[in-house]
Design a protein around this motif. Structure first.
Motif, PDB file in Angstrom:
ATOM      1  N   SER A 144       0.810  -1.224   0.000  1.00 13.00           N
ATOM      2  CA  SER A 144       0.000   0.000   0.000  1.00 13.00           C
ATOM      3  C   SER A 144       0.840   1.269   0.000  1.00 13.00           C
ATOM      4  O   SER A 144       0.320   2.351  -0.247  1.00 13.00           O
ATOM      5  N   LYS A 145       2.143   1.156   0.273  1.00 10.96           N
ATOM      6  CA  LYS A 145       3.013   2.331   0.352  1.00 10.96           C
ATOM      7  C   LYS A 145       3.648   2.639  -1.010  1.00 10.96           C
ATOM      8  O   LYS A 145       3.777   1.751  -1.865  1.00 10.96           O
ATOM      9  N   PRO A 146       4.054   3.894  -1.245  1.00 10.71           N
ATOM     10  CA  PRO A 146       4.712   4.242  -2.507  1.00 10.71           C
ATOM     11  C   PRO A 146       5.995   3.435  -2.711  1.00 10.71           C
ATOM     12  O   PRO A 146       6.685   3.084  -1.753  1.00 10.71           O
ATOM     13  N   VAL A 147       6.298   3.158  -3.962  1.00  8.62           N
ATOM     14  CA  VAL A 147       7.517   2.438  -4.334  1.00  8.62           C
ATOM     15  C   VAL A 147       8.360   3.348  -5.219  1.00  8.62           C
ATOM     16  O   VAL A 147       7.831   4.015  -6.117  1.00  8.62           O
ATOM     17  N   THR A 148       9.643   3.396  -4.944  1.00 10.91           N
ATOM     18  CA  THR A 148      10.568   4.186  -5.764  1.00 10.91           C
ATOM     19  C   THR A 148      11.779   3.323  -6.101  1.00 10.91           C
ATOM     20  O   THR A 148      11.933   2.216  -5.595  1.00 10.91           O
ATOM     21  N   CYS A 149      12.646   3.838  -6.964  1.00 10.53           N
ATOM     22  CA  CYS A 149      13.925   3.171  -7.201  1.00 10.53           C
ATOM     23  C   CYS A 149      14.993   4.228  -7.433  1.00 10.53           C
ATOM     24  O   CYS A 149      14.698   5.382  -7.752  1.00 10.53           O
ATOM     25  N   LYS A 150      16.232   3.839  -7.248  1.00  6.05           N
ATOM     26  CA  LYS A 150      17.372   4.738  -7.437  1.00  6.05           C
ATOM     27  C   LYS A 150      18.323   4.088  -8.435  1.00  6.05           C
ATOM     28  O   LYS A 150      18.759   2.957  -8.230  1.00  6.05           O
ATOM     29  N   ILE A 151      18.637   4.807  -9.510  1.00  7.84           N
ATOM     30  CA  ILE A 151      19.471   4.250 -10.572  1.00  7.84           C
ATOM     31  C   ILE A 151      20.702   5.116 -10.815  1.00  7.84           C
ATOM     32  O   ILE A 151      20.802   6.240 -10.309  1.00  7.84           O
ATOM     33  N   ARG A 152      21.631   4.594 -11.589  1.00 11.33           N
ATOM     34  CA  ARG A 152      22.694   5.376 -12.216  1.00 11.33           C
ATOM     35  C   ARG A 152      22.375   5.482 -13.707  1.00 11.33           C
ATOM     36  O   ARG A 152      21.539   4.741 -14.228  1.00 11.33           O
ATOM     37  N   ALA A 176      14.931   8.190  -8.365  1.00 11.30           N
ATOM     38  CA  ALA A 176      16.130   8.967  -8.023  1.00 11.30           C
ATOM     39  C   ALA A 176      17.232   8.605  -9.008  1.00 11.30           C
ATOM     40  O   ALA A 176      17.439   7.428  -9.312  1.00 11.30           O
ATOM     41  N   VAL A 177      17.930   9.611  -9.494  1.00  3.98           N
ATOM     42  CA  VAL A 177      18.961   9.393 -10.509  1.00  3.98           C
ATOM     43  C   VAL A 177      20.293   9.949 -10.032  1.00  3.98           C
ATOM     44  O   VAL A 177      20.432  11.153  -9.806  1.00  3.98           O
ATOM     45  N   HIS A 178      21.260   9.044  -9.838  1.00  2.00           N
ATOM     46  CA  HIS A 178      22.641   9.473  -9.580  1.00  2.00           C
ATOM     47  C   HIS A 178      23.269   9.733 -10.943  1.00  2.00           C
ATOM     48  O   HIS A 178      23.390   8.813 -11.752  1.00  2.00           O
ATOM     49  N   GLY A 179      23.666  10.973 -11.172  1.00  2.01           N
ATOM     50  CA  GLY A 179      24.123  11.394 -12.492  1.00  2.01           C
ATOM     51  C   GLY A 179      25.519  10.944 -12.866  1.00  2.01           C
ATOM     52  O   GLY A 179      26.294  11.741 -13.413  1.00  2.01           O
ATOM     53  N   ARG A 180      25.849   9.703 -12.581  1.00  6.34           N
ATOM     54  CA  ARG A 180      27.127   9.117 -13.009  1.00  6.34           C
ATOM     55  C   ARG A 180      26.869   7.715 -13.532  1.00  6.34           C
ATOM     56  O   ARG A 180      25.935   7.041 -13.119  1.00  6.34           O
TER      57      ARG A 180
END
Length: 486
Positions: A144-152, A176-180
């Motif tokens: 029921s909670k929001p789902v996110t992800c973090k990538i390069r 979320a995007v790590h800009g490398r």
């Protein structure tokens, strides 16, 4: 309504740094959202959920009694649980385990280091878009909670945008995007153009990450990084690790003030001293060779850390208040031990206010070993330890029986091993015997251990004593009093 990721300033997930004290400190200074450190799915699935009424926390505790994840009511609406996973079923099981204690679930798809990429996790997922899709869809549909992800980012803008559009279709709340790129490190420039292209290609919030040091040195720079990337929000890692007051709109505080604020949280939530020391070393990264830095490096307890930074009075006062809270909550699991009518003292036991401090004892020698050796010498039965654990704060109390008499400490301790050592100390002191402490008279066991160490150092000597020493190790399997690591 779920957690919003638009127009937010966020503490990034950082291994060994994103524990509860640092997350709360970031919130103190103005962060809107805080991510915990990456926690691997298999490790979390071994944990049990424990409500700690003394600390007022929810702890996820491993079979070895180590607290793997700890949270509290204050951050419940803004803490994001980041997991390392490459398996949709395991990911969902972990998410269901923690979802009632957190605000959102994040999947790590960007960490390039081996501890994350092994098993196909972290940045390794960037090469498996079908796996990314399966994991994220399973989570979005299963909790029921929001789902996110973090990538390069991928090698080209086009490849990166294509991946992010696929991720958007899974139903995630933000990315979320790590800009490398995965082979790049902090010394490489952050690719703001990639993040901007992503932000312009999708409708969900994009969180820009990677601007520490190069762009972000104070609070006003956060908005500049946001503008350069056209992102909805900004996530800070190293800048926040070095000085968490980067989140203060009023300006950065001195590192000394920040350290004091951090230590207060670390003491309040009983953070393991090794983790506290690690975080403080990041804040003092330019002073590690100074006198202060060397003292911090040598510290072997939270108490010693507080002494180094002039917070002994705070530590002692808070410790006393916590003991009073434990007593007021009457947190005792009696087990097989017989307590008095007030549930405070063991019936017919000699008690002293004692704790085992490893640094005060000779190397490779503990009070339990000394007591065992003395009993053998006196031809007495081997010491028998009875240990119970309080149900709500998981502290331990141990009673040792020697020659039909009981001995124990008034004080409860963090681990079974420490509680048993304390009981052995009470017995030895009551009987007027040496306990292996530095600077006191030596027992036979101390002599034997010293001789063994000498033999090992020079590579010669009467090795007939070594098997006897080894046997002592086998029979006393709780010789080292180690605290749980956080």
């Amino acid at each position: 309504m779920g957690l919003s990721f638009s127009d937010k300033i966020i503490l990034a997930p950082m291994v060994r740094v994103g524990t509860l004290p640092m997350r709360l400190l970031a919130l103190d200074y103005g962060a809107d959202i805080v991510y915990c450190e990456e926690l691997v799915d298999l490790k979390m699935l071994q944990c049990k959920r424990v409500v700690n009424e003394v600390l007022q926390t929810v702890d996820y505790v491993s079979p070895t009694e180590r607290i793997v994840f700890q949270t509290c009511e204050r951050e419940k609406g803004c803490v994001v649980f980041q997991m390392g996973t490459a398996d949709a079923k395991r990911a969902l099981a972990v998410a269901k385990l923690v979802e009632n204690d957190v605000a959102a679930i994040d999947v790590n798809m960007g960490c390039p280091k081996e501890y994350s990429t092994k098993g196909g996790m972290g940045a390794a997922l960037l090469s498996s878009p079908e796996k990314i899709e399966e994991v994220l869809k399973t989570l979005v549909n299963g909790i029921s909670k929001p789902v996110t992800c973090k990538i390069r980012i991928l090698p080209t803008v086009e490849e990166t945008v294509s991946l992010v559009k696929m991720i958007e279709k899974t139903g995630v709340a933000a990315i979320a995007v790590h800009g490398r790129k995965k082979e790049e490190r902090p010394q490489h420039p952050v690719h703001c153009d990639f993040i901007k292209a992503i932000a312009e290609a999708v409708s969900i919030p994009v969180i820009a990450n990677g601007g520490s040091q190069e762009i972000i040195r104070e609070f006003v720079d956060i908005e500049a990084f946001k503008s350069l990337t056209a992102a909805s929000s900004v996530m800070l890692a190293r800048a926040a690790m070095w000085n968490p007051s980067i989140f203060r709109r009023e300006g950065i505080l001195s590192i000394n003030d920040v350290i004091h604020d951090y230590i207060r949280h670390a003491v309040h939530y009983d953070n393991h001293y090794t983790n506290t020391k690690y975080c403080l070393c990041q804040m003092l990264r330019d002073q590690l060779e100074s006198s202060l830095g060397k003292k911090l490096h040598a510290a072997q307890s939270t108490k010693e850390i507080c002494e180094i930074f002039g917070m002994t009075t705070f530590y002692e006062s808070f410790t006393l208040s916590q003991e009073a809270r434990r007593e007021s909550l009457n947190i005792i699991n009696q087990g097989t031990l017989e307590f008095d009518d007030k549930n405070e003292e063991i019936v017919d036991a000699t008690q002293l206010p004692v704790k085992f401090e490893k640094k005060d004892y000779l190397p490779q020698i503990t009070p339990k070993m000394v007591l065992l050796e003395w009993c053998r010498k006196e031809k007495l039965p081997q010491p028998v330890y009875q240990t119970v654990q309080r149900s709500l704060d998981r502290f331990f109390h141990s009673v040792v029986t020697v020659n039909e008499k009981k001995y124990c400490s008034f004080l409860w301790d963090k681990s079974k091993k420490l509680a048993e050592q304390a009981a052995a100390i009470v017995c030895l002191r009551t009987l007027g015997l040496p306990e292996g402490k530095i600077g006191e008279g030596e027992s036979d066991l101390v002599h034997k251990r010293k001789r063994k160490m000498q033999y090992q150092k020079v590579g010669s000597g009467n090795l007939s004593e070594v098997p006897q020493t080894k046997k002592l190790h086998q029979e006393d399997d709780t010789t080292e009093g180690k605290d749980k690591e956080s």
